[in-house]
Design a protein around this motif. Sequence first.
Motif, PDB file in Angstrom:
ATOM      1  N   UNK A 262       0.435  -1.174  -0.091  1.00  9.27           N
ATOM      2  CA  UNK A 262       0.041  -0.402  -0.066  1.00  9.27           C
ATOM      3  C   UNK A 262       0.219   1.367  -0.057  1.00  9.27           C
ATOM      4  N   UNK A 263       1.742   1.063   0.339  1.00  8.54           N
ATOM      5  CA  UNK A 263       3.600   2.558  -0.019  1.00  8.54           C
ATOM      6  C   UNK A 263       3.826   2.979  -1.327  1.00  8.54           C
ATOM      7  N   UNK A 264       4.154   2.131  -2.346  1.00  2.00           N
ATOM      8  CA  UNK A 264       4.371   1.669  -3.771  1.00  2.00           C
ATOM      9  C   UNK A 264       5.945   2.115  -2.973  1.00  2.00           C
ATOM     10  N   UNK A 265       6.588   1.746  -2.214  1.00  2.00           N
ATOM     11  CA  UNK A 265       7.602   1.687  -1.789  1.00  2.00           C
ATOM     12  C   UNK A 265       8.541  -0.021  -2.013  1.00  2.00           C
ATOM     13  N   UNK A 266       9.655   0.173  -2.076  1.00  2.00           N
ATOM     14  CA  UNK A 266      10.535  -1.284  -2.221  1.00  2.00           C
ATOM     15  C   UNK A 266      10.961  -1.235  -1.080  1.00  2.00           C
ATOM     16  N   UNK A 267      11.736  -2.520  -0.723  1.00  2.00           N
ATOM     17  CA  UNK A 267      11.978  -2.376   0.721  1.00  2.00           C
ATOM     18  C   UNK A 267      13.463  -2.363   0.355  1.00  2.00           C
ATOM     19  N   UNK A 268      14.207  -1.726   1.527  1.00  2.00           N
ATOM     20  CA  UNK A 268      15.783  -1.595   0.978  1.00  2.00           C
ATOM     21  C   UNK A 268      16.461  -2.400   2.355  1.00  2.00           C
ATOM     22  N   UNK A 269      17.915  -1.695   2.578  1.00  2.00           N
ATOM     23  CA  UNK A 269      18.896  -1.837   3.724  1.00  2.00           C
ATOM     24  C   UNK A 269      18.706  -1.998   5.312  1.00  2.00           C
ATOM     25  N   UNK A 270      17.819  -0.681   5.181  1.00  2.00           N
ATOM     26  CA  UNK A 270      16.866  -0.167   6.627  1.00  2.00           C
ATOM     27  C   UNK A 270      18.374   0.848   7.329  1.00  2.00           C
ATOM     28  N   UNK A 271      19.189   1.332   6.395  1.00  2.00           N
ATOM     29  CA  UNK A 271      20.314   2.470   7.318  1.00  2.00           C
ATOM     30  C   UNK A 271      18.994   4.300   7.081  1.00  2.00           C
ATOM     31  N   UNK A 272      19.028   4.751   8.079  1.00  2.00           N
ATOM     32  CA  UNK A 272      18.673   5.941   7.977  1.00  2.00           C
ATOM     33  C   UNK A 272      17.404   6.421   8.889  1.00  2.00           C
ATOM     34  N   UNK A 273      16.550   5.499  10.112  1.00  2.00           N
ATOM     35  CA  UNK A 273      15.381   5.737  10.182  1.00  2.00           C
ATOM     36  C   UNK A 273      15.408   7.405  10.812  1.00  2.00           C
ATOM     37  N   UNK A 274      13.788   7.063  10.670  1.00  4.25           N
ATOM     38  CA  UNK A 274      13.844   8.399  11.663  1.00  4.25           C
ATOM     39  C   UNK A 274      14.291   8.613  13.293  1.00  4.25           C
ATOM     40  N   UNK A 275      14.028   9.239  13.844  1.00  4.38           N
ATOM     41  CA  UNK A 275      14.015   9.341  15.209  1.00  4.38           C
ATOM     42  C   UNK A 275      12.469   9.499  15.872  1.00  4.38           C
ATOM     43  N   UNK A 276      12.459   9.285  17.389  1.00  4.15           N
ATOM     44  CA  UNK A 276      11.021   9.105  17.354  1.00  4.15           C
ATOM     45  C   UNK A 276      10.777  10.830  17.937  1.00  4.15           C
ATOM     46  N   UNK A 277      12.147  11.502  18.344  1.00  7.00           N
ATOM     47  CA  UNK A 277      11.994  12.544  18.536  1.00  7.00           C
ATOM     48  C   UNK A 277      11.918  13.544  17.660  1.00  7.00           C
ATOM     49  N   UNK A 278      12.655  13.538  16.061  1.00  5.82           N
ATOM     50  CA  UNK A 278      11.910  14.106  14.828  1.00  5.82           C
ATOM     51  C   UNK A 278      10.395  13.943  14.543  1.00  5.82           C
ATOM     52  N   UNK A 279      10.334  12.804  15.408  1.00  5.60           N
ATOM     53  CA  UNK A 279       8.260  12.624  14.580  1.00  5.60           C
ATOM     54  C   UNK A 279       7.490  13.524  15.907  1.00  5.60           C
ATOM     55  N   UNK A 280       8.007  13.336  17.030  1.00  8.74           N
ATOM     56  CA  UNK A 280       7.546  14.276  17.785  1.00  8.74           C
ATOM     57  C   UNK A 280       7.517  15.461  17.422  1.00  8.74           C
ATOM     58  N   UNK A 281       8.485  15.952  16.846  1.00  6.93           N
ATOM     59  CA  UNK A 281       8.641  17.707  16.652  1.00  6.93           C
ATOM     60  C   UNK A 281       6.823  17.990  15.569  1.00  6.93           C
ATOM     61  N   UNK A 282       6.872  16.576  14.621  1.00  4.82           N
ATOM     62  CA  UNK A 282       5.970  17.499  13.208  1.00  4.82           C
ATOM     63  C   UNK A 282       4.098  17.530  14.026  1.00  4.82           C
ATOM     64  N   UNK A 283       4.362  16.332  15.204  1.00  4.11           N
ATOM     65  CA  UNK A 283       3.299  16.082  15.678  1.00  4.11           C
ATOM     66  C   UNK A 283       2.683  17.273  16.791  1.00  4.11           C
ATOM     67  N   UNK A 284       3.856  17.626  17.009  1.00  4.08           N
ATOM     68  CA  UNK A 284       3.587  19.028  17.923  1.00  4.08           C
ATOM     69  C   UNK A 284       3.032  20.254  17.305  1.00  4.08           C
ATOM     70  N   UNK A 285       3.777  20.269  16.261  1.00  2.00           N
ATOM     71  CA  UNK A 285       4.116  21.736  15.235  1.00  2.00           C
ATOM     72  C   UNK A 285       2.066  21.508  14.586  1.00  2.00           C
ATOM     73  N   UNK A 286       1.316  20.312  14.755  1.00  5.25           N
ATOM     74  CA  UNK A 286       0.539  20.121  13.715  1.00  5.25           C
ATOM     75  C   UNK A 286       0.507  19.910  12.384  1.00  5.25           C
ATOM     76  N   UNK A 287       1.930  19.869  11.794  1.00  7.58           N
ATOM     77  CA  UNK A 287       2.742  19.407  10.614  1.00  7.58           C
ATOM     78  C   UNK A 287       2.661  18.032   9.886  1.00  7.58           C
ATOM     79  N   UNK A 288       0.923  17.756   9.861  1.00 10.88           N
ATOM     80  CA  UNK A 288       0.571  16.774   8.967  1.00 10.88           C
ATOM     81  C   UNK A 288       0.987  16.684   6.971  1.00 10.88           C
ATOM     82  N   UNK A 289       0.964  17.863   6.761  1.00  9.31           N
ATOM     83  CA  UNK A 289       1.455  17.320   5.076  1.00  9.31           C
ATOM     84  C   UNK A 289       2.859  17.198   4.742  1.00  9.31           C
ATOM     85  N   UNK A 290       3.953  18.235   6.095  1.00  9.18           N
ATOM     86  CA  UNK A 290       5.354  17.754   5.725  1.00  9.18           C
ATOM     87  C   UNK A 290       5.476  16.354   5.885  1.00  9.18           C
ATOM     88  N   UNK A 291       5.338  15.923   7.196  1.00 10.52           N
ATOM     89  CA  UNK A 291       5.352  14.904   8.008  1.00 10.52           C
ATOM     90  C   UNK A 291       5.304  13.853   6.828  1.00 10.52           C
TER      91      UNK A 291
END
Length: 508
Positions: free
Chosen positions: A310-339
Amino acid sequence: MKKIIYSMVLVLIVSIACSEDFTEVAPVGVLESSTFFQSENNAEEALIGLYDLMQYNYAKDWSSAFFLKQLPGDAANAAGGSSTDQTQLQDIDDYVNVSISNPSIESVWSLYYNTIALANTIINEVEAGDLSNKEFVLAEAKFMRAWCYFELTTMWGDVPLRLVNPSEISPEAFAISKSTRADIYAQVELDLAAAIAGLPDKSAVSQNFRVSKGAAQATLGKVLVFQGKHSEAIPLFEAVISNAAHDLEPNVADVWLESTEFGIESLFELGYISTNGVDWGNIPWGGRTESNLHIQLMGPRGDGFFDLTGTGLINGWGFNLPTAKLVSAFEAAGDVDRKAATVMTEAELEAVGGSLTGEPWDYEGAFRTKYATRTSQTTSDGVAELNYTTNWRLLRYAEVLLLAAEAYNAEGQDGNARTELNKVRSRAGLADVPDTLAGTDLFDAIVNEKYLELAHEGQRFWDLVRWGIASTELAGTGYTSKNDLFPIPASEIDKNDALTIDDQNPGY
């Protein structure tokens, strides 16, 4: 044609880089450079070689400059399969055991100097001649040299400033001491001033991947901001902002798509292609690929972890995963589209039909959608995972607006700062900041906006260091001030007789 296939003119360089190759490999097939640069076409080919080297450095297997710049920040984890998967990357990410022989650090250092060496050859030979395209050739080569030295001094501090390549192969000819960061900045400013004078407007570049006057203006403005020269930077940003050739893409979700590559938001971009159609048997591991192998490196890990239905993505090798801090910053800003254009959480994955089974290493609840492993940006010729055509946007108009906001704020022009900041927020679907927001509070808003807008683009850590807030933002991660700079590679000190272990950066 979507992109041009870059050619290479390394045969012009007698001494390519600060590396072991210098003393062990004699030049083969060397052309007489003074004769070579009597031709406008040859000079043009040499310029294309600069883009080829940059393309290589920013996407070289596990040692790309693009990824190296991100590792010390707080937007992503190194990840991969385990704590021992590419340990040189895990060490940088965790701020521990960063060796002076770290192969990724050494690779990026050497390839920047390779690019500088070719730029030096072009500049020194063309300056002595009378080519009809002399001004443009010098401008483009000086932009590339400036870019590389700016990156080097940002990541390593004081570094050797070589403007003329050795004319013979000997330790004595190769020896050169470090120059101060102030001296590096001074040379970068000179080169970028020449680039501004000689490069065409973005609307007039001969090929879409070529740098323009606006790219040079924006880069010089950034260099000045990094030095705290905000008043000098402002006119440069204003020149870029007032030029109709530059603007934000209207939809934040489109910024990373193939359809907007080399588009109105891009000021400096490296292009990749899939026409080689490499597969597992013929891909040149450790060598040059014209595709962007690093996209596969950073895709959500397979091996039974991420079901990407459902994502249109292909599996890769798993490097460069986002931090929870970044996700929380998007959510705290109400930043839906850019997130949504940057990360996808596990709940969002499940909502489109995918799932997570198992617990990937360094996983904190999300994976990237910025620079993602999109099926639409690879090819059916060869192995899809090895043939991504995704370009790196190294300098975007959105960053220019945020740098301008920072410069205005530093100069007490908070109204102008809010104007530029609000352009970025508006495109992200966010409300304008209050008209009363000013001073330190406005600066904090700019800092947070850069975190969200430029996440996973390699800017965050170096901003935290220059702002003096790294120790606060990275508290509890293992970070110390030692990590503000990478170590000078041991190979450089071994081969450069003008350097000793006393020239190593503090703490290493």
